[in-house]
Design a protein around this motif. Structure first.
Motif, short mmCIF file in Angstrom:
data_model
loop_
_atom_site.label_atom_id
_atom_site.label_comp_id
_atom_site.label_asym_id
_atom_site.label_seq_id
_atom_site.Cartn_x
_atom_site.Cartn_y
_atom_site.Cartn_z
N PHE A 83 0.84 -1.20 0.00
CA PHE A 83 0.00 0.00 0.00
C PHE A 83 0.87 1.25 0.00
CE2 PHE A 83 -2.02 3.34 2.59
CZ PHE A 83 -3.08 3.66 1.73
N VAL A 84 1.89 1.27 0.86
CA VAL A 84 2.79 2.43 0.90
C VAL A 84 3.50 2.58 -0.44
CG1 VAL A 84 4.76 3.45 2.08
CG2 VAL A 84 3.09 2.13 3.37
N ALA A 85 3.97 1.44 -0.98
CA ALA A 85 4.71 1.49 -2.24
C ALA A 85 3.82 2.02 -3.35
CB ALA A 85 5.22 0.10 -2.59
N VAL A 86 2.58 1.55 -3.41
CA VAL A 86 1.69 1.93 -4.51
C VAL A 86 1.25 3.38 -4.37
CG1 VAL A 86 -0.64 1.56 -5.40
CG2 VAL A 86 0.87 -0.37 -5.05
N GLN A 89 3.87 5.60 -5.66
CA GLN A 89 4.48 5.12 -6.90
C GLN A 89 4.65 6.24 -7.92
OE1 GLN A 89 2.73 4.26 -10.05
NE2 GLN A 89 4.59 3.41 -10.95
N ARG A 90 3.65 7.14 -8.03
CA ARG A 90 3.71 8.24 -9.00
C ARG A 90 4.86 9.19 -8.67
NH1 ARG A 90 -1.71 8.18 -10.78
NH2 ARG A 90 -1.86 6.06 -11.54
N ARG A 91 5.02 9.43 -7.37
CA ARG A 91 6.04 10.39 -6.93
C ARG A 91 7.44 9.81 -7.17
NH1 ARG A 91 4.01 12.63 -1.40
NH2 ARG A 91 2.10 12.12 -2.49
N LEU A 92 7.49 8.51 -7.15
CA LEU A 92 8.79 7.83 -7.23
C LEU A 92 9.49 8.09 -8.54
CD1 LEU A 92 10.21 5.70 -5.33
CD2 LEU A 92 9.76 4.16 -7.20
N PHE A 102 16.70 4.89 -0.49
CA PHE A 102 16.14 5.18 0.83
C PHE A 102 14.68 4.76 0.90
CE2 PHE A 102 19.82 7.90 1.55
CZ PHE A 102 20.11 7.54 2.84
N TYR A 103 13.99 4.97 -0.21
CA TYR A 103 12.59 4.61 -0.27
C TYR A 103 12.41 3.10 -0.11
CZ TYR A 103 7.90 4.35 -2.26
OH TYR A 103 6.58 4.10 -2.47
N VAL A 104 13.27 2.34 -0.80
CA VAL A 104 13.19 0.87 -0.70
C VAL A 104 13.54 0.43 0.71
CG1 VAL A 104 14.22 -1.28 -1.50
CG2 VAL A 104 13.64 0.48 -3.14
N THR A 152 14.67 -0.12 -12.83
CA THR A 152 13.59 -0.16 -11.85
C THR A 152 12.51 0.86 -12.19
OG1 THR A 152 14.92 1.32 -10.52
CG2 THR A 152 14.99 -1.01 -9.96
N GLY A 153 12.56 1.43 -13.39
CA GLY A 153 11.56 2.42 -13.76
C GLY A 153 11.82 3.72 -13.06
N GLY A 154 11.32 4.81 -13.59
CA GLY A 154 11.43 6.08 -12.89
C GLY A 154 12.80 6.69 -12.88
N ARG A 155 13.82 5.90 -12.71
CA ARG A 155 15.16 6.41 -12.48
C ARG A 155 15.63 7.31 -13.62
NH1 ARG A 155 20.42 4.22 -12.37
NH2 ARG A 155 19.72 2.71 -13.90
#
Lengths: 159, 332
Positions: A83-86, A89-92, A102-104, A152-155
């Motif tokens: 739930f926290v991850a999802v 997810q957009r902000r990530l 740090f997030y992981v 990992t996407g986003g990066r």
């Protein structure tokens, strides 16, 4: 980047499960990262349409089965972590590599804290701060995977 | 931008009006609720034992697959063990067989003598335990408990409650069985208690696992208790789980503080709790089996120890299941 396929999700989760089932013992058992959760977080971040909170719950059940503990411990921990991850997810996608690490780490710690609370309720005793080492090794594993080319996407969005 | 486009494409695989499904919060609430129900059902009501067993059967092949690499490594290691090493081992084993043969001869005559004396006294015969050799598949994955999983299960007639021993002492007790494997809780686990007797003076006590490290506690013994460092603890056999006289632990530390009426006694288990690969699962015949035997053999019934209270040990633990008169230190 090509769209993620569902079969890759299943395959990676299966591999992680085999890793979990390896006969770990002694020191290796104490530092063993939570492979299933790492793979879950990877897919939750990268393809939330394929792998969501429900998948996390289901994976958690299988981990419960493997650890032989009370059913629902890992399921609940993974559900809340997912739930926290999802929800972030957009902000990530705006995060860079270090922030993502740090997030992981935060996600891994959340799951461990929830597990600790559940186990303490069922009568276990805190085994000392070494309990949190798997989160650190998990992040190290993530770091190694990212530096060796895992997307990992986003990066790449922020650059 | 290309990635952004891909991202959109990925999401459009689902029907447009139902892209996101229920909100994350709704999913969280739903799955958390199921988890909590499962937690309650499993921990308090024990409804899920059969579900767990059937699921475990599915996982068993995966477990075997996961055990393959380390097994392969061990096999290779054994294959390349040197000639010299094997010769040495062979010699050692031969010597051990010789000494054990001598001991066994003595044991046979002693057992015969014992049987004869028991017949004279008209007491029950000593219980004959059956045993199965099992191999440890892996150590329990939960860091909070001390457990091992062995490769013998219900198919091999293993049931929960059987004692697990190795060549040097007691290791633990089978607490959960699956069709092809079973879970052994080690004596160092916090939840396991084992009735013991001090070999030197026959004092009975109950040893509890310490949980965090590989030690045992002997709680609730008064500060003036006759326990010395180095005392050997053996199973007392009054619980009907462990055969009497097996080594359990050695007292390593005694602490008597003026502020507590109890002594703090720490023991180190003698069994190779984390070093051996093969263990022996020992079962003492259950109460039902004994009763059946007694019914078949009615003249034994009148000398049943249940009806002879002087034979019952004075300080029996609450979970005593049957009276075993084979104890060497039974008060007469």
């Amino acid at each position: 980047m090509h769209p993620s396929k569902l079969k890759f999700v299943y395959l990676s989760l299966f591999c992680a499960y085999i890793f979990l089932l390896l006969p770990w013992s002694g020191f290796a058992l104490k530092i063993k990262p939570d492979f299933m959760l790492l793979v879950l977080i990877f897919w939750l971040i990268r393809a939330p349409n394929l792998c969501n909170i429900g998948s996390a719950w289901f994976v958690g059940l299988f981990v419960d089965l493997a650890t032989g503990g009370i059913f629902g411990q890992y399921a609940l921990a993974y559900t809340i972590t997912a739930f926290v991850a999802v929800s972030y997810q957009r902000r990530l996608v705006l995060f860079n590599g270090t922030q993502q690490l740090f997030y992981v780490l935060l996600l891994l710690l959340i799951s461990q804290v929830i597990l600790l609370i559940l186990k303490t309720f069922s009568g276990a005793q805190f085994i000392g701060w070494a309990y949190f080492i798997p989160s650190i090794t998990g992040v190290l594993l993530w770091f190694i995977a990212v530096t060796s080319g895992l997307n990992t996407g986003g990066r790449f969005r922020g650059k | 931008m290309a990635r952004h486009f891909d991202h959109k494409l990925e999401q459009q695989q689902a029907p447009a009006f139902f892209v996101h499904g229920p909100s994350a919060l709704a999913r969280l609430a739903f799955f958390s609720a199921i988890s909590l129900v499962l937690l309650a059902a499993d921990s308090r009501l024990q409804y899920l034992a059969s579900v767990r067993q059937s699921l475990q059967t599915i996982i068993h092949p995966l477990q075997l697959l996961a055990n393959k690499p380390s097994q392969f490594y061990r096999d290779v290691d054994e294959y390349f063990s040197t000639h010299n090493h094997l010769l040495n081992e062979n010699q050692q084993l031969k010597q051990r067989v010789l000494t054990q043969d001598v001991a066994l001869q003595k044991l046979n005559s002693l057992a015969l003598e014992n049987d004869y004396l028991r017949q004279l006294l008209q007491t029950n015969n000593a219980l004959v335990e059956s045993s199965v050799v099992a191999e440890i598949m892996h150590v329990g994955r939960d860091l909070f408990t001390k457990k091992v999983i062995v490769n013998r299960g219900e198919m091999h007639k293993i049931a929960a409650g059987y004692a697990v021993v190795d060549a040097t002492g007691v290791i633990g007790q089978v607490t959960r069985t699956y069709p092809l494997s079973s879970e052994v809780t080690l004596i160092t686990d916090k939840s396991l208690a084992i009735p013991v007797q001090i070999e030197r003076n026959g004092l009975r006590a109950i040893a509890f696992g310490h949980g965090r490290d590989n030690t045992l506690d002997l709680p609730y013994l008064p500060a003036n208790v006759d326990v010395q460092q180095g005392d050997k603890l053996v199973t007392s056999g009054i619980d009907g789980v462990y055969p009497a006289g097996l080594a359990v632990a050695t007292v390593s530390h005694i602490e008597i503080t003026p502020d507590s009426p109890f002594a703090r006694i720490i023991c180190i288990p003698t069994g190779g709790i984390e070093s051996h690969r093969h263990v022996l699962i020992v079962s003492i015949p259950s109460v039902e089996a004994l009763q059946k035997k007694a019914m078949d053999n009615p003249d034994k019934l009148k000398t049943d120890p249940i009806e002879v209270p002087t034979k019952v040990p004075a300080k029996a633990p609450a979970k005593m299941q049957l009276n075993n008169t084979s104890k060497p230190h039974a008060p007469e």
